[in-house]
Write an enzyme that holds these catalytic residues in place. Structure first.
Site, PDB file in Angstrom:
ATOM      1  N   GLU A 195      -5.118  -8.646   1.075  1.00 46.71           N
ATOM      2  CA  GLU A 195      -5.818  -8.318   2.326  1.00 46.71           C
ATOM      3  C   GLU A 195      -7.298  -8.137   2.024  1.00 46.71           C
ATOM      4  OE1 GLU A 195      -4.451  -4.958   4.626  1.00 46.71           O
ATOM      5  OE2 GLU A 195      -2.349  -5.507   4.368  1.00 46.71           O
TER       6      GLU A 195
ATOM      7  N   GLU B 255       0.783  -1.232   0.000  1.00 43.52           N
ATOM      8  CA  GLU B 255       0.000   0.000   0.000  1.00 43.52           C
ATOM      9  C   GLU B 255       0.822   1.293   0.000  1.00 43.52           C
ATOM     10  OE1 GLU B 255      -4.057  -1.640   2.133  1.00 43.52           O
ATOM     11  OE2 GLU B 255      -2.757  -0.329   3.309  1.00 43.52           O
TER      12      GLU B 255
END
Length: 450
Positions: A355, A163
């Site tokens: 995720e 991320e």
């Protein structure tokens, strides 16, 4: 039809969120150590000093994974645990810890997936300008090469970055994550380029040092879900998915087009190209390294419809009372259909969800167990959407539930519980939740039980 026979089912964690032992065995300081110890930055002043004490309890945690049928585990390596100053002197005790962890995983039949950077940036390098420094990709390459040489005999699956939207956007632009800075685009657009360059150099180093490795990249996005099945709304959602807006750092295409296609998105270059480092075009072949997996962390999406405005699309506000998780994120299962669909269309690379999961108001019940039907229902709905994407041609290779266990949820401290396993932070007792047992059955049946 369904998920492929070799589909990778697993669970994920990150080093600062679970390890603890923040000042043990020669570990250097990360920006999250200093940020969490700065008054007012994290809810209730919570820090990751102890977290889930995984540093001392990894053997039990690896055995618990076996018990819960978790055969694939995505964890992250703490850069300052290996290189306390970010570069230079190696901390052998840090290497030893990850060797013990990896060996424990393998002994329990768990395949290790190592994320090389999940936000715990060395304070020593932050003091030297962090990602704004043109030398930052070389620092990262040195660290990645150390990981490859130390662990590549047993770890074959690596993710370069987790991320970048968050560690740059929330850490250096919004200031709500470590290191808590509020920098202008003039500083942060070059940072993004250095991160992408570091990604390319990391992939190159891994391939040269671990020739049989598999490498992925794990950015995040909130996929755009068409408001209706009309061709106009679908096209509007597709366009919105890869748009570059004022908050360019959230853009999926800004962070992925250079790595996956070898070019920045046109609209991004038109708006922000003048802020990229001089000669940036020459770095694109280095950034554009072939990947084995393209991954995404996806929790929720936004609803988009066609519009006659300049962009050609607009966001549809969710109705009053729309379901949300405990952390107040909307529950939009179709994000796991449209996200993989649009992304796979664009990048044509085997796809993994690195995720996906839900923060719930979990508690130990009178019977000593943790009943979390909301999480089971959430995962069930999202996995059905992902399965549909796979059945319609997306090369879906895997799914990692976030998270294996309750942990330190960044600026929210210990107030949010995302785990399949409940953690009592006072005693460090682990209690598998109902969802862990439900997920075990899903994994055992390769999703046929859904």
């Amino acid at each position: 039809m369904g998920f492929r026979k070799d589909f990778i089912w697993g669970a994920a964690t990150a080093s600062y969120q679970i390890e603890g032992a923040a000042r043990e065995d020669g570990r250097g300081m990360s920006v999250w150590d200093t940020f969490s110890h700065t008054p007012g930055k994290v809810l209730f002043g919570h820090t990751g000093d102890e977290a889930c004490d995984h540093y001392h309890r990894f053997a039990g945690d690896a055995a618990l994974m076996r018990e819960l049928g978790v055969k694939n585990y995505r964890f992250s390596i703490a850069w300052p645990r290996l290189l306390p100053e970010g570069t230079g002197a190696v901390n052998q005790k840090g290497i030893d810890f990850y060797n013990r962890l990896i060996d424990a995983l393998l002994e329990n039949g768990v395949r290790p997936f190592a994320t090389l950077f999940h936000w715990d940036y060395p304070v020593a390098l932050q003091a030297r300008g962090a990602w704004e420094n043109p030398d930052s990709p070389k620092w990262y390459e040195e660290y990645v090469a150390l990981c490859a040489r130390s662990f590549g005999d047993r770890v074959k699956d690596f993710f370069t970055f987790n991320e970048p939207q968050c560690f740059i956007g929330l850490g250096y632009i919004k200031g709500v994550h470590a290191p808590g800075l509020l920098l202008p685009d003039e500083s942060t657009v070059p940072m993004s380029h250095h991160v992408l360059k570091a990604h390319g150099m990391a992939v190159r180093a891994l391939r040269s040092l671990v020739p049989d490795c598999r490498v992925g990249y794990a950015p995040t996005c909130s996929p755009c879900i068409p408001a209706s099945a009309s061709a106009e709304d679908v096209e509007a959602a597709r366009r919105a998915c890869f748009d570059v807006e004022d908050d360019w750092f959230w853009s999926a295409s800004w962070w992925s087009d250079p790595a996956m296609l070898g070019s920045y998105p046109e609209k991004g270059v038109a708006r922000f190209g003048h802020l990229l480092p001089k000669g940036w075009e020459a770095d694109l072949p280095l950034i554009h390294q072939p990947l084995d997996y393209y991954a995404q962390n996806i929790y929720h999406g936004k609803i988009i419809r066609a519009s006659d405005n300049a962009a050609g699309f607009e966001e549809v506000l969710l109705p009053v009372g729309f379901p949300k998780t405990a952390i107040q994120w909307p529950i939009t299962p179709d994000a796991l259909y449209w996200g993989p669909k649009f992304i796979y269309e664009r990048y044509k690379t085997p796809f993994i969800i690195t995720e996906n999961g839900m923060s719930c108001h979990d508690a130990v019940s009178l019977d000593g167990k943790v009943h979390d039907p909301n999480r089971e229902d959430y995962m069930h709905r999202y996995l059905l959407a992902y399965k549909r994407a796979a059945e319609e041609g997306v090369d879906a290779r895997g799914y990692f539930a976030w998270s294996l266990m309750d942990n330190y949820e960044w600026a929210c401290g210990y107030t949010e519980r995302f785990g399949l396993v409940h953690v009592d932070y006072a005693t460090q007792q682990r209690i598998p939740k109902d969802s862990a047992l439900w997920y075990k059955h899903v994994m055992e049946t390769n999703g046929e039980s859904l």
